[in-house]
Design a protein around this motif. Sequence first.
Motif, PDB file in Angstrom:
ATOM      1  N   ILE A 133      98.706  71.686   7.142  1.00  0.00           N
ATOM      2  CA  ILE A 133      97.956  71.861   8.501  1.00  0.00           C
ATOM      3  C   ILE A 133      97.232  70.303   8.857  1.00  0.00           C
ATOM      4  CG2 ILE A 133      95.283  72.519   9.267  1.00  0.00           C
ATOM      5  CD1 ILE A 133      95.798  74.946   7.062  1.00  0.00           C
ATOM      6  N   LEU A 134      96.878  69.570   7.900  1.00  0.00           N
ATOM      7  CA  LEU A 134      96.501  68.066   8.473  1.00  0.00           C
ATOM      8  C   LEU A 134      97.919  67.457   9.098  1.00  0.00           C
ATOM      9  CD1 LEU A 134      94.555  66.853   5.393  1.00  0.00           C
ATOM     10  CD2 LEU A 134      93.851  67.091   7.633  1.00  0.00           C
ATOM     11  N   SER A 135      98.949  67.695   8.382  1.00  0.00           N
ATOM     12  CA  SER A 135     100.295  67.207   9.026  1.00  0.00           C
ATOM     13  C   SER A 135     100.448  67.545  10.426  1.00  0.00           C
ATOM     14  CB  SER A 135     101.637  67.533   8.141  1.00  0.00           C
ATOM     15  OG  SER A 135     101.521  66.797   7.003  1.00  0.00           O
ATOM     16  N   ALA A 136     100.497  68.882  10.698  1.00  0.00           N
ATOM     17  CA  ALA A 136     100.916  69.494  11.754  1.00  0.00           C
ATOM     18  C   ALA A 136      99.662  69.113  12.821  1.00  0.00           C
ATOM     19  CB  ALA A 136     100.936  71.067  11.864  1.00  0.00           C
ATOM     20  N   LYS A 137      98.410  69.164  12.463  1.00  0.00           N
ATOM     21  CA  LYS A 137      97.334  69.332  13.380  1.00  0.00           C
ATOM     22  C   LYS A 137      96.625  67.920  13.637  1.00  0.00           C
ATOM     23  CE  LYS A 137      97.402  73.303  14.656  1.00  0.00           C
ATOM     24  NZ  LYS A 137      98.021  73.687  16.075  1.00  0.00           N
ATOM     25  N   PRO A 141     100.554  64.580  15.832  1.00  0.00           N
ATOM     26  CA  PRO A 141      99.989  64.404  17.290  1.00  0.00           C
ATOM     27  C   PRO A 141      99.718  62.887  17.220  1.00  0.00           C
ATOM     28  CG  PRO A 141      98.914  66.391  16.784  1.00  0.00           C
ATOM     29  CD  PRO A 141      99.499  65.720  15.302  1.00  0.00           C
ATOM     30  N   ALA A 142      98.959  62.408  16.085  1.00  0.00           N
ATOM     31  CA  ALA A 142      98.739  60.942  16.287  1.00  0.00           C
ATOM     32  C   ALA A 142      99.690  60.095  16.341  1.00  0.00           C
ATOM     33  CB  ALA A 142      97.910  60.499  14.869  1.00  0.00           C
ATOM     34  N   LEU A 143     101.039  60.429  15.552  1.00  0.00           N
ATOM     35  CA  LEU A 143     102.127  59.573  15.561  1.00  0.00           C
ATOM     36  C   LEU A 143     102.826  59.724  16.879  1.00  0.00           C
ATOM     37  CD1 LEU A 143     103.667  60.718  12.104  1.00  0.00           C
ATOM     38  CD2 LEU A 143     102.556  58.443  12.631  1.00  0.00           C
ATOM     39  N   ASN A 153     107.300  53.284   9.017  1.00  0.00           N
ATOM     40  CA  ASN A 153     107.509  52.342  10.025  1.00  0.00           C
ATOM     41  C   ASN A 153     106.054  51.954  10.743  1.00  0.00           C
ATOM     42  OD1 ASN A 153     110.362  52.359   9.809  1.00  0.00           O
ATOM     43  ND2 ASN A 153     110.595  53.683  11.433  1.00  0.00           N
ATOM     44  N   LEU A 154     105.139  52.535  10.346  1.00  0.00           N
ATOM     45  CA  LEU A 154     103.760  52.076  10.930  1.00  0.00           C
ATOM     46  C   LEU A 154     103.411  50.868  10.269  1.00  0.00           C
ATOM     47  CD1 LEU A 154     101.549  55.420  10.594  1.00  0.00           C
ATOM     48  CD2 LEU A 154     103.174  54.779  12.473  1.00  0.00           C
ATOM     49  N   TRP A 159      98.751  52.626   9.737  1.00  0.00           N
ATOM     50  CA  TRP A 159      98.607  53.520   8.768  1.00  0.00           C
ATOM     51  C   TRP A 159      97.233  53.616   8.287  1.00  0.00           C
ATOM     52  CZ3 TRP A 159     100.669  57.299   6.229  1.00  0.00           C
ATOM     53  CH2 TRP A 159     100.595  57.283   5.080  1.00  0.00           C
ATOM     54  N   GLU A 160      96.356  52.763   8.020  1.00  0.00           N
ATOM     55  CA  GLU A 160      94.950  52.932   7.522  1.00  0.00           C
ATOM     56  C   GLU A 160      94.102  53.822   8.690  1.00  0.00           C
ATOM     57  OE1 GLU A 160      94.146  52.216   4.978  1.00  0.00           O
ATOM     58  OE2 GLU A 160      91.949  53.014   5.180  1.00  0.00           O
ATOM     59  N   ALA A 161      94.474  53.394  10.059  1.00  0.00           N
ATOM     60  CA  ALA A 161      93.751  54.411  11.155  1.00  0.00           C
ATOM     61  C   ALA A 161      94.114  55.965  10.779  1.00  0.00           C
ATOM     62  CB  ALA A 161      94.265  53.937  12.397  1.00  0.00           C
ATOM     63  N   LEU A 162      95.328  56.034  10.553  1.00  0.00           N
ATOM     64  CA  LEU A 162      95.894  57.424  10.471  1.00  0.00           C
ATOM     65  C   LEU A 162      95.389  58.004   9.200  1.00  0.00           C
ATOM     66  CD1 LEU A 162      97.601  59.883  11.036  1.00  0.00           C
ATOM     67  CD2 LEU A 162      99.621  58.629   9.674  1.00  0.00           C
TER      68      LEU A 162
END
Length: 501
Positions: A133-137, A141-143, A153-154, A159-162
């Motif tokens: 769920i975290l990946s999908a939602k 969207p963040a990527l 590639n981040l 990466w830290e913000a994500l």
Amino acid sequence: MKESGLQMYLKNISMENINTALVAYLANLDMVAKTFPEIAENIVKEFSDQRTHLKLIASENYCSLSVQAAMGNLLTDKYAEGYPEHRYYGGCQNIDAIESAAAEEAKLLFGAEYAYVQPHAGADANITAYWAILSAKIEMPALEKIGEMNVSNLTEQQWEALRQKLGNQKLMGLDYYSGGHLTHGYRQNISARMFQTCSYTVDKKTGLLDYDQIEEQALKEKPLILLAGYSAYPRSINFRKFKEIAEKAGAVLMVDMAHFAGLVAGKVFTGDEDPVRWADIVTTTTHKTLRGPRGALILCKKEFADVVNKGCPLVLGGPLPHMMAAKAIAFREAQSKAYQDYAHQVRDNARALADAAMKLGMRLQTGGTDNHLMLIDVQPFGLTGRQAETAMTQCGITLNRNALPFDPNGAWFTSGLRIGTPAVTTLGMKEPEMQEIAEMIYAVLKATKPAKTKSGGQSRTHVEIDSKVKIKTEQKVKDLLKRFVLYPELDLELLKRIYIR
Ligand code: PLP
């Protein structure tokens, strides 16, 4: 060379009388005993304990010998990270076939859009579902926003913000002390460390879920995940209502049906009570009411299929092919008419046991049950749940203590006993036996008192049981289990003679 158990058996039996289930067990135990006799001995001792103790643990059952056979073989030797036709290892063609067959059977059984059969345990399935769920939602969207779909590639900063964003989401599940599971946001579990949890409770007066109150809370909290499901709630749930609440709050609806999956599979819970129809993601164990091997399963809508499929390597270690094979067998078994009859009898038995217990004067949480379990309040007997559990165990009845909602005795001592009917129903017991069981439980509780501590106070752990009642109950348990024998095709006395030294 010393004769093996199988040789001893075959020597004394004619071809037409050979019991193949017993032969398989003997062959298995012979191989185990050759390397490590104590392990074979303990397997037989466990079989003996399970055959001679009345199993009322709501989360346990007895799986079929076919299920057991499917999990004890060379499939365990194979690595198969990934998913069918998409593996990180070569030579997975047979595992692909097994995993796909298990998933197909699960989809058929539950009418699900997608099934993922790899999770090793219910706890792993829940963590996998959370991350899907975290990946999908959150992650995708963040990527998309920064136009880079590959996390490798981040930049360090991106990466830290994500990571911060992923770790700053809300989970709203049933509170542990209202019957939710540890993995639904309890602080001792990783789920509470991954999410901000904003659990809902049952109503203080009725002990029931209050959908209006849950809606109010969900609209205020706006959780990423609204989670329904329980380990100790004796009533059915309206998942249509949960879905409506989730939609209004903009949450993903996840259901953990670990306890009652068998009642869903067996069509006891249908319509609004069928979580697979309403939830975005459903997790379950396979070894409780569902009566399969120890393991778990995730069902989901197509929207979540891709992210769920990445459970390994995202969260899970390599799949257990032997367990997926055993799950396939269990899912097929559960599609039979016999299984549906079983599931209905599980609930009929729970109702009969609850009614009989209340007629005898016992207090039940919410005044009864709609599912396979009930919670008995043992405070009127002057006992903690811990003491009641000890007393039952000493009389041959295996069950577990459980906190009641808002329990004054906390999670360790507790004030309740949780009782379930899945295992005794597998043995073939029906309503008359539930009456006998209620009477046994009542007799033991009445005949038990807290032991005195050294300082003259009352222990919260130890008990004294009236010895006459204890002996009588032990005998009643024995008599009952002589009429309802666990794995009758296996000759326990023979196994004991051969493997217990
Ligand atoms: N979810 C619920 C509702 C449970 O009751 C349980 C186990 O009791 C689990 C998850 C965890 O299952 P496992 O012990 O297989 O990790």
